[in-house]
Design an enzyme around this catalytic site. Structure first.
Site, PDB file in Angstrom:
ATOM      1  N   CYS A   1       2.651  -7.989  13.624  1.00 57.64           N
ATOM      2  CA  CYS A   1       4.321  -8.858  13.529  1.00 57.64           C
ATOM      3  C   CYS A   1       5.082  -7.578  13.562  1.00 57.64           C
ATOM      4  CB  CYS A   1       4.301  -7.995  11.175  1.00 57.64           C
ATOM      5  SG  CYS A   1       4.519  -6.527  10.836  1.00 57.64           S
TER       6      CYS A   1
ATOM      7  N   HIS B   1       0.179  -0.946   0.030  1.00 58.00           N
ATOM      8  CA  HIS B   1      -0.407  -0.088   0.054  1.00 58.00           C
ATOM      9  C   HIS B   1       0.672   1.183   0.300  1.00 58.00           C
ATOM     10  CE1 HIS B   1      -4.195  -2.178   1.351  1.00 58.00           C
ATOM     11  NE2 HIS B   1      -3.766  -2.256   0.584  1.00 58.00           N
TER      12      HIS B   1
ATOM     13  N   ASN C   1      -0.674  -0.193   8.872  1.00 57.77           N
ATOM     14  CA  ASN C   1       0.009  -0.159   9.929  1.00 57.77           C
ATOM     15  C   ASN C   1       0.572   1.231  10.154  1.00 57.77           C
ATOM     16  OD1 ASN C   1       2.982   0.303   8.334  1.00 57.77           O
ATOM     17  ND2 ASN C   1       1.818  -0.906   6.911  1.00 57.77           N
TER      18      ASN C   1
ATOM     19  N   GLU D   1      -5.712  -8.372   3.777  1.00 57.32           N
ATOM     20  CA  GLU D   1      -4.952  -9.227   4.349  1.00 57.32           C
ATOM     21  C   GLU D   1      -5.450 -10.017   5.297  1.00 57.32           C
ATOM     22  OE1 GLU D   1      -2.067  -9.692   8.605  1.00 57.32           O
ATOM     23  OE2 GLU D   1      -1.927  -7.815   7.547  1.00 57.32           O
TER      24      GLU D   1
END
Length: 315
Positions: free
Chosen positions: A202, A48, A232, A133
Site C-alpha cells: 500500500c 495493531h 508495517n 491479512e
C-alpha cells in the site's frame, strides 16, 4: 546550578502514523458505538496498536477472537486486516449486523485473488505466515489454490504442477526492498508468471519506508513508534537498520531505553500506520526532558488519501 541539557536534533519523518485505512477503521468503530450504543463487538484488534484498542475499549468496544463470542443481537466490526469469506457468511447466517472495516487496499487484493482463481491461475502469495491479512486473503479462495512465499529461499522450493499458469500477489504491509527481491526471484524462475496490474504494497507502507530511508543516514538512532505485532511498524525499524543506523521499535515513551539512546546529536522518529500522533508527541516530550530538542519535520511525500465510510454509518 543545573547543567544545560545536551542539544539534540530530532528529525521527524513525514508521512508517519495513521494512514487512511486505519483512520477509516477506527472511525467505523466509533460511529458504530454512537449508532448502536455499547457494547459493540470487534473481531480481532481493529488495528495493531494497544493505545488505540484501549481507547476504543473505554468507549464500549469489546474485542473478541472469534465470531461465536459475539452475542446475538449485537453489532460486530471486522478489523482493518480483512477476514476470510466464511466470517461474514457466518455473521449473516446468525442474523448479526456487521460492519466491515477492511482496508479498501486489502479488499482490492481480495478481488484480485478471486479474479485470478476464476481465470484458472495458481497464486503465489508473498507475505508473513499467521498475519491476519494473510489469513484473510487465503480465506477468499479455495484451499490449495494459493501458496505462501515468505523469503527468496522459498522461491527455489516451490513445486507447482503448471508453472506456466502462475500469478503472484503480496501482503500490503511488507518491506518494499524484501518484496522486490522475492518478485525478482519469481520472475527469474517463472518467466511466464502474471504480474499484478498494480502495486499491492500500500501507498502508506511504501511512503513511510521511503521517509525513514530519507532521514536515516542523518541520524545516529531511529525510534519507531508501533506495536510489535504491526508488520508495517517492524518494517520501518528494519529499513533504518539496513542503512546501518540502530533502530528500536517502541510502543510509547515509557519504552525508551535511555542507555541505548546515549548522547546522540541527531535522532530520527517515525510511527507505524496504526500509531496515533499523540504518541509521537509523547515521545518528543520525553526526549525534551533530557535534551534541548530542535525539531525538524522531514516531509518526504504528502498524503491526501481518504476512504469512504460504509453507507449504513453515514446515511
Amino acid at each position: 546550578m543545573a547543567s544545560a541539557k545536551p542539544p539534540l536534533h530530532l528529525l521527524i519523518a513525514a508521512p508517519r502514523g495513521f494512514c487512511a485505512g486505519v483512520d477509516r477503521a477506527i472511525r467505523i468503530v466509533e460511529l458504530t458505538i454512537e449508532r448502536y450504543g455499547p457494547p459493540v463487538y470487534v473481531r480481532h484488534e481493529i488495528v495493531h496498536n494497544q493505545f488505540v484498542v484501549d481507547r476504543l475499549r473505554g468507549m464500549g468496544a469489546v474485542f473478541v477472537k472469534e465470531l461465536d463470542e459475539v452475542p446475538d443481537g449485537r453489532p460486530v466490526v471486522f478489523s482493518a486486516h480483512g477476514v476470510p469469506k466464511v466470517v461474514p457468511a457466518n455473521a449473516e447466517a446468525r442474523g448479526l449486523d456487521y460492519l466491515d472495516a477492511t482496508c479498501p487496499l486489502v479488499s482490492k487484493v481480495h478481488r484480485q485473488a478471486e479474479r485470478l482463481i476464476r481465470a484458472g491461475r495458481h497464486i503465489l502469495f508473498i507475505g508473513h505466515a499467521g498475519h491476519p491479512e494473510v489469513i484473510g486473503t487465503f480465506g477468499q479462495v479455495p484451499e490449495g489454490s494459493m501458496t505462501l512465499i515468505e523469503t527468496v529461499q522459498d522461491v527455489a522450493k516451490i513445486d507447482i504442477a503448471d508453472p506456466l499458469n502462475l500469478s503472484f500477489l503480496t501482503q500490503t504491509t511488507l518491506s518494499v526492498d524484501d518484496t522486490q527481491a522475492i518478485v525478482d526471484a519469481l520472475k527469474t524462475r517463472f518467466p511466464a508468471i502474471e504480474v499484478p496490474r498494480s502495486e499491492d504494497i500500500c501507498y502508506a507502507t511504501s511512503n513511510r519506508q521511503a521517509a525513514v530511508k530519507a532521514i536515516a543516514l542523518e541520524c545516529e538512532r531511529v525510534l519507531v513508534i508501533g506495536s510489535p505485532t504491526s508488520s508495517n511498524s517492524l518494517r520501518l525499524a528494519e529499513v533504518a537498520e539496513r542503512q546501518n543506523v540502530p533502530a528500536r521499535l517502541i510502543q510509547r515513551a515509557a519504552d525508551i531505553d535511555w542507555d541505548w539512546i546515549g548522547q546522540p546529536r541527531a535522532i530520527g522518529l517515525t510511527a507505524g500506520a496504526s500509531a496515533p500522533e499523540i504518541l509521537v508527541r509523547e515521545v518528543v516530550d520525553a526526549l525534551a526532558e533530557r535534551f534541548a530538542v530542535t525539531e525538524t519535520i522531514a516531509e518526504h511525500t504528502v498524503e491526501n488519501m481518504i476512504f469512504k465510510l460504509p453507507r449504513k454509518l453515514v446515511a
